[in-house]
Design a protein around this motif. Structure first.
Motif, PDB file in Angstrom:
ATOM      1  N   GLU A   1     -44.362  16.837 -51.033  1.00 13.20           N
ATOM      2  CA  GLU A   1     -44.562  16.820 -52.251  1.00 13.20           C
ATOM      3  C   GLU A   1     -43.419  17.691 -52.977  1.00 13.20           C
TER       4      GLU A   1
ATOM      5  N   GLU B   1     -42.719  16.690 -62.712  1.00 11.68           N
ATOM      6  CA  GLU B   1     -43.342  15.484 -62.285  1.00 11.68           C
ATOM      7  C   GLU B   1     -43.462  15.847 -60.838  1.00 11.68           C
TER       8      GLU B   1
ATOM      9  N   LEU C   1     -43.848  14.306 -57.104  1.00 11.28           N
ATOM     10  CA  LEU C   1     -43.438  13.109 -56.227  1.00 11.28           C
ATOM     11  C   LEU C   1     -43.877  13.137 -55.092  1.00 11.28           C
ATOM     12  N   CYS C   2     -44.866  12.483 -54.351  1.00  9.73           N
ATOM     13  CA  CYS C   2     -45.449  12.515 -53.132  1.00  9.73           C
ATOM     14  C   CYS C   2     -44.479  11.596 -52.137  1.00  9.73           C
TER      15      CYS C   2
ATOM     16  N   SER D   1     -52.606  12.679 -56.349  1.00  9.58           N
ATOM     17  CA  SER D   1     -51.102  12.513 -56.051  1.00  9.58           C
ATOM     18  C   SER D   1     -50.681  12.374 -54.484  1.00  9.58           C
TER      19      SER D   1
ATOM     20  N   CYS E   1     -45.441   7.675 -52.139  1.00 13.09           N
ATOM     21  CA  CYS E   1     -44.251   6.706 -52.275  1.00 13.09           C
ATOM     22  C   CYS E   1     -43.683   6.738 -50.900  1.00 13.09           C
TER      23      CYS E   1
ATOM     24  N   GLU F   1     -43.206   2.603 -54.920  1.00 13.19           N
ATOM     25  CA  GLU F   1     -44.672   3.018 -55.550  1.00 13.19           C
ATOM     26  C   GLU F   1     -45.695   2.233 -54.756  1.00 13.19           C
TER      27      GLU F   1
ATOM     28  N   ARG G   1     -35.625   8.331 -58.738  1.00 12.83           N
ATOM     29  CA  ARG G   1     -35.988   9.514 -59.464  1.00 12.83           C
ATOM     30  C   ARG G   1     -34.454  10.195 -58.778  1.00 12.83           C
TER      31      ARG G   1
END
Lengths: 190, 133
Positions: A147, A158, A160-161, B60, B65, B99, B107
């Motif tokens: 993560e 934010e 992001l995993c 999450s 992803c 995703e 990103r």
């Protein structure tokens, strides 16, 4: 006696200016500074002193002066005519201040120049993937879950995993090794 | 108002703020809150804050992803308007991720050299554990 007091006020002024300009302590105002350090001075006089010291500090910081550059700069300032002239005590205070705070000011400037998203945090775990209906159930594959907290100052992060199986992890490691190689080649020669 | 509350609760959940921290954050933002409202929010968050946070964590994790591609760049910040000689190297990564929805998005983020080295070290640790498991 008066000299010692004057020295303390000079140093105090520089420290406070640094806190306002470089270290982001926004509770300090010019008004407060004057009351704290030079209560007998008139507002106009203090403003002139404050602007002068702040300007000098900025010039020194912008150039990230080393010892000899600083000495040359301060000497030139003491030789000026008129109100722009820096007294010997002021020069000494600036010199002392820069010697002790140079690294800290520089780091603050570096941090201020990072506007893009940065990595604020990282947490991870490794799971064993239990059997699923596509695979043989005695073969468990490890999966890494990472993560990443990505954000900028003043904005919410934010999260992001990411999921990695062994193959992807190895690819990632290869890229990181390439980066490290580049760093070793470039940075040590700088 | 509702939007503001939703955003505030979401952020407080993500950062796992305690009720006190939430109250200070709100007060920092505006001095127009009345005591009663603050009290209500404080009580509400003390009771439900932890489960909001837990739920977000699960969420999450569920929106994990897959990394499709990684591009990197090693750059040097040379000069800025507040410092003429920055001479500061940094690593920039551009991640292409798949995703759960099937969409591919990007990103990017930067790391200082020490941050990068720590990042690398953690990846190596993960890999080592994956091997032994």
């Amino acid at each position: 006696m008066a000299d010692v007091e004057e020295t303390k006020s000079q140093s105090g002024l520089l420290n406070r200016i640094a806190q306002m300009v470089y270290y982001n302590k926004s509770e300090i105002t010019e008004e407060l500074l004057k009351d704290e350090l030079y209560p007998e001075m008139s507002r106009e006089e203090f403003k002139a002193l404050y602007d002068k010291m702040k300007g000098l500090l900025k010039s020194i910081a912008i150039a990230d002066m080393d010892h000899s550059q600083l000495e040359a700069f301060l000497t030139a300032q003491t030789k000026k005519q008129g109100s722009g002239r820096v007294s010997a005590e002021q020069a000494a205070a600036l010199s002392r201040f820069w010697k002790s705070q140079r690294v800290r000011v520089r780091e603050s400037l570096l941090a201020q120049s990072r506007w893009e998203t940065t990595l604020k945090g990282l947490s991870w775990r490794v799971d064993l993937q239990a059997a699923d209906n596509l695979r043989n159930s005695d073969h468990s594959d490890p999966v890494a879950l990472m993560e990443l907290e990505l954000g900028r100052d003043g904005q919410d992060s934010e999260f992001l995993c990411l999921e990695f199986d062994e193959a992807r992890m190895n690819q990632m490691l290869k890229k990181m090794a390439d980066i490290q190689e580049s760093i070793d080649r470039v940075v040590h020669h700088a | 108002m509702i939007r503001f509350l939703i955003l505030t609760f979401r952020t407080a959940g993500k950062k796992n703020l305690s009720a006190d921290e939430l109250v200070s954050k709100l007060e920092e933002g505006s001095n127009k809150w009345c005591k009663a409202s603050i009290q209500v929010l404080c009580t509400l968050w003390s009771e439900h804050g932890a489960s909001v946070h837990a739920q977000q964590k699960v969420h999450s994790m569920l929106s994990t992803c897959q990394l499709v591609d990684v591009q990197w760049k090693l750059a040097m910040a040379v000069s800025s308007d507040t410092c003429r000689s920055l001479n500061s190297p940094y690593v920039s990564l551009l991640l292409k991720v798949l995703e759960p929805s099937g969409q591919i998005s990007q990103r990017s983020f930067e790391m200082t050299i020490p941050q990068f080295q720590n990042f690398h070290k953690q990846l190596k640790e993960m890999a080592a554990i994956m091997e032994t498991v």
